[in-house]
Design a protein around this motif. Structure first.
Motif, PDB file in Angstrom:
ATOM      1  N   LEU A  75       0.877  -1.275  -0.126  1.00 52.01           N
ATOM      2  CA  LEU A  75       0.072  -0.053  -0.040  1.00 52.01           C
ATOM      3  C   LEU A  75       0.964   1.340  -0.092  1.00 52.01           C
ATOM      4  O   LEU A  75       0.523   2.232  -0.799  1.00 52.01           O
ATOM      5  CB  LEU A  75      -0.973   0.124   1.245  1.00 52.01           C
ATOM      6  CG  LEU A  75      -1.984  -1.138   1.310  1.00 52.01           C
ATOM      7  CD1 LEU A  75      -2.774  -1.012   2.558  1.00 52.01           C
ATOM      8  CD2 LEU A  75      -3.014  -0.896  -0.045  1.00 52.01           C
ATOM      9  N   ARG A  76       2.168   1.012   0.901  1.00 49.20           N
ATOM     10  CA  ARG A  76       2.732   2.495   0.902  1.00 49.20           C
ATOM     11  C   ARG A  76       3.463   2.667  -0.502  1.00 49.20           C
ATOM     12  O   ARG A  76       3.825   3.842  -1.030  1.00 49.20           O
ATOM     13  CB  ARG A  76       3.862   2.024   1.927  1.00 49.20           C
ATOM     14  CG  ARG A  76       3.253   2.452   3.409  1.00 49.20           C
ATOM     15  CD  ARG A  76       4.369   2.659   4.346  1.00 49.20           C
ATOM     16  NE  ARG A  76       4.014   2.648   5.647  1.00 49.20           N
ATOM     17  CZ  ARG A  76       3.797   1.718   6.581  1.00 49.20           C
ATOM     18  NH1 ARG A  76       4.061   0.481   6.245  1.00 49.20           N
ATOM     19  NH2 ARG A  76       3.410   1.804   7.730  1.00 49.20           N
ATOM     20  N   ASP A  77       3.881   1.605  -1.263  1.00 50.62           N
ATOM     21  CA  ASP A  77       4.774   1.807  -2.546  1.00 50.62           C
ATOM     22  C   ASP A  77       3.381   2.308  -3.570  1.00 50.62           C
ATOM     23  O   ASP A  77       3.860   3.005  -4.321  1.00 50.62           O
ATOM     24  CB  ASP A  77       4.910   0.435  -3.026  1.00 50.62           C
ATOM     25  CG  ASP A  77       6.134  -0.163  -2.513  1.00 50.62           C
ATOM     26  OD1 ASP A  77       6.809   0.741  -1.491  1.00 50.62           O
ATOM     27  OD2 ASP A  77       6.416  -1.335  -2.412  1.00 50.62           O
ATOM     28  N   ALA A  78       2.184   1.892  -3.304  1.00 50.83           N
ATOM     29  CA  ALA A  78       1.121   2.392  -4.032  1.00 50.83           C
ATOM     30  C   ALA A  78       1.033   3.822  -4.099  1.00 50.83           C
ATOM     31  O   ALA A  78       0.777   4.535  -4.837  1.00 50.83           O
ATOM     32  CB  ALA A  78      -0.128   1.688  -4.003  1.00 50.83           C
ATOM     33  N   ALA A  79       1.053   4.247  -2.761  1.00 53.31           N
ATOM     34  CA  ALA A  79       0.739   5.719  -2.167  1.00 53.31           C
ATOM     35  C   ALA A  79       1.753   6.421  -2.774  1.00 53.31           C
ATOM     36  O   ALA A  79       1.632   7.395  -3.141  1.00 53.31           O
ATOM     37  CB  ALA A  79       0.465   5.795  -0.626  1.00 53.31           C
ATOM     38  N   ASP A 130       8.170  12.412   4.139  1.00 53.84           N
ATOM     39  CA  ASP A 130       8.302  13.872   4.297  1.00 53.84           C
ATOM     40  C   ASP A 130       9.124  14.539   2.904  1.00 53.84           C
ATOM     41  O   ASP A 130       8.689  15.597   2.807  1.00 53.84           O
ATOM     42  CB  ASP A 130       9.508  13.883   5.406  1.00 53.84           C
ATOM     43  CG  ASP A 130       8.753  13.683   6.799  1.00 53.84           C
ATOM     44  OD1 ASP A 130       7.653  13.477   6.727  1.00 53.84           O
ATOM     45  OD2 ASP A 130       9.632  13.374   7.779  1.00 53.84           O
ATOM     46  N   LYS A 131       9.767  13.787   2.127  1.00 52.04           N
ATOM     47  CA  LYS A 131      10.429  14.408   0.946  1.00 52.04           C
ATOM     48  C   LYS A 131       9.212  14.609  -0.199  1.00 52.04           C
ATOM     49  O   LYS A 131       9.260  15.489  -0.643  1.00 52.04           O
ATOM     50  CB  LYS A 131      11.546  13.517   0.575  1.00 52.04           C
ATOM     51  CG  LYS A 131      12.565  13.471   1.190  1.00 52.04           C
ATOM     52  CD  LYS A 131      13.897  12.221   0.533  1.00 52.04           C
ATOM     53  CE  LYS A 131      14.732  12.011   1.479  1.00 52.04           C
ATOM     54  NZ  LYS A 131      15.986  10.925   0.947  1.00 52.04           N
ATOM     55  N   LEU A 132       8.184  13.683  -0.138  1.00 54.31           N
ATOM     56  CA  LEU A 132       7.055  13.896  -1.258  1.00 54.31           C
ATOM     57  C   LEU A 132       6.567  15.103  -0.805  1.00 54.31           C
ATOM     58  O   LEU A 132       5.911  15.939  -1.700  1.00 54.31           O
ATOM     59  CB  LEU A 132       6.377  12.452  -1.148  1.00 54.31           C
ATOM     60  CG  LEU A 132       7.156  11.298  -1.800  1.00 54.31           C
ATOM     61  CD1 LEU A 132       6.133  10.099  -1.695  1.00 54.31           C
ATOM     62  CD2 LEU A 132       7.321  11.692  -3.207  1.00 54.31           C
ATOM     63  N   ALA A 159       3.033   6.888   2.338  1.00 53.37           N
ATOM     64  CA  ALA A 159       4.235   6.407   1.516  1.00 53.37           C
ATOM     65  C   ALA A 159       5.337   5.750   2.614  1.00 53.37           C
ATOM     66  O   ALA A 159       5.125   6.077   3.657  1.00 53.37           O
ATOM     67  CB  ALA A 159       4.917   7.459   0.726  1.00 53.37           C
ATOM     68  N   PRO A 160       6.086   5.006   1.881  1.00 53.76           N
ATOM     69  CA  PRO A 160       7.188   4.633   3.049  1.00 53.76           C
ATOM     70  C   PRO A 160       7.840   5.484   3.863  1.00 53.76           C
ATOM     71  O   PRO A 160       7.783   6.995   3.336  1.00 53.76           O
ATOM     72  CB  PRO A 160       8.353   3.946   2.035  1.00 53.76           C
ATOM     73  CG  PRO A 160       7.506   3.460   0.960  1.00 53.76           C
ATOM     74  CD  PRO A 160       6.436   4.803   0.534  1.00 53.76           C
TER      75      PRO A 160
END
Length: 411
Positions: A197-201, A247-249, A241-242
């Motif tokens: 799910l985090r990868d998809a996010a 935070d970067k995103l 996300a991971p």
């Protein structure tokens, strides 16, 4: 006659032989040929005193509870062997009796230890059952952080508890181990799903960032602001996300928004500066409009208002911060003019006025007729008709008064 020294528990003969007396008789314990008999006696007495110290120490340790029953029994056996064949001069039988007297104490200690061990095992049974039940409860839950920590703590608790019988201990351990295994598998599966799910996010948010960055230079302030609201809504729905990239995103996404909204605020600030001139004009017009209140002459007020409204619109926009205040004040004047105009119209409606005039005419005619009826009834001396005619006259006069008031409202 021998000149060798004597001792209550032994002797040294003229040939230097050293004997100890026991319940079984004299026993040769050593020889001291050619030496001083007193020195021989002292040596073997010292040896006895050493054995006596050993027995004293054993009694004290047993009494103080510093020896286990098994260790105490071994120590007694060892000291007893030393006493039995001891090459020492003293009451060896007395030492043996003191060692014999320790056996009941050892037996009592062994029984106490047994009872304590049974109680400890029973307590351990309760504690291990509680540990197993806690673990099984955790295994059915979804608290992946605290649950894992708690299971580790339960394992540490298990390790310090004594073993039960093999069957009981094995059964409880099997339940405990199964619960831990079940929880661990579910936890791994959960984090595996979360990873997907985090990868998809992450992929979704990277796409949203591209869209946000593409809009950052737009000057269509209203439309683009709406699009940014939609992007923010999608961002929240996308999930996390991971951790190492979330935070970067967000910083990239926020930077694109900030670029647009900063430019919009700067543009609005320039417009507000221009609109301040319009605000000054409208303040003058507003002051003129408020002088119309309260409305005394609806027609004059409406004529003045039409001119004010035209000039108000022509003056243009004011800064957004003042827009609400200005609109509220001018609407107050507009509403007052409209209400005054409508109120006058209701009062001077031609149709209603005509109906009121017709009603007055008819009522005046009815009153004249009623007066004539009264005169006839008086002339005829008919009291009944007179009373009826008088009541009819009173009613017609009341209606006439009401009609005349209504006519006055329309004049």
């Amino acid at each position: 006659m021998s000149s060798a020294p004597t001792h209550p528990w032994g002797r040294v003969d003229d040939e230097g032989n050293v004997y100890v007396r026991t319940a079984d008789g004299e026993r040769l314990i050593g020889q001291w040929p050619g030496g001083d008999p007193a020195e021989a006696m002292a040596l073997y007495v010292t040896r006895f005193e050493g054995l006596e110290v050993e027995v004293d120490l054993l009694e004290k340790r047993l009494e103080g509870g510093t020896l286990s029953p098994d260790d105490a029994a071994k120590a007694v056996t060892k000291v007893r062997a030393q006493v039995t064949d001891a090459q020492a001069l003293g009451d060896l039988d007395g030492l043996a009796k003191r060692l014999d007297a320790l056996q009941p104490a050892i037996d009592k200690l062994r029984e106490e230890r047994k009872v304590a061990r049974v109680a400890k095992v029973a307590e351990a049974q309760v504690e291990k059952t509680r540990i197993v039940e806690d673990a099984e409860k955790i295994a059915t839950g979804n608290d992946w952080k605290a649950g894992a920590d708690r299971l580790r703590a339960l394992l540490d608790e298990w390790k310090v508890l004594p073993r039960l019988s093999k069957s009981a201990d094995d059964e409880l351990w099997h339940r405990f181990s199964s619960a831990r295994t079940s929880y661990t598998r579910r936890r791994k599966a959960h984090f595996g799903e979360q990873s997907v799910l985090r990868d998809a996010a992450q992929a979704k948010k990277e796409q949203l960032i591209k869209e946000a960055e593409a809009l950052s230079a737009s000057t269509e302030w209203g439309v683009t602001a709406g699009k940014y609201r939609d992007l923010m809504s999608e961002w929240k729905k996308a999930g996390s996300a991971p951790r190492n990239v979330e935070d970067k995103l967000w910083k990239r996404f926020r930077a694109a928004q900030d670029a647009f909204f900063t430019a919009r605020d700067e543009a609005n600030a320039l417009l507000d500066a221009e609109y301040e001139v319009n605000a000054e004009k409208k303040l003058v017009i507003l002051a003129e409009a408020e002088k119309l209140l309260p409305i005394k002459d609806p027609d004059a007020a409406r004529k003045a208002w039409l001119d004010i409204a035209d000039r108000w619109e022509a003056a243009g926009k004011v800064p957004r911060a003042k827009m609400g205040e200005f609109e509220a004040k001018i609407r107050k004047v507009e509403d007052a003019v409209r209400e005054a105009t409508e109120s006058k119209w209701k009062r001077t409606d031609p149709e209603k006025s005509a109906r009121a005039d017709d009603m007055i005419t008819k009522l005046e005619k009815a009153i004249e007729d009623a007066k004539a009826e009264i005169a006839k009834a008086e002339a005829a001396g008919d009291a009944k008709k007179l009373k009826s005619a008088q009541d009819n006259l009173k009613s017609r006069e009341e209606f006439l008064e009401m009609a005349q008031k209504a006519q006055a409202d329309f004049s």
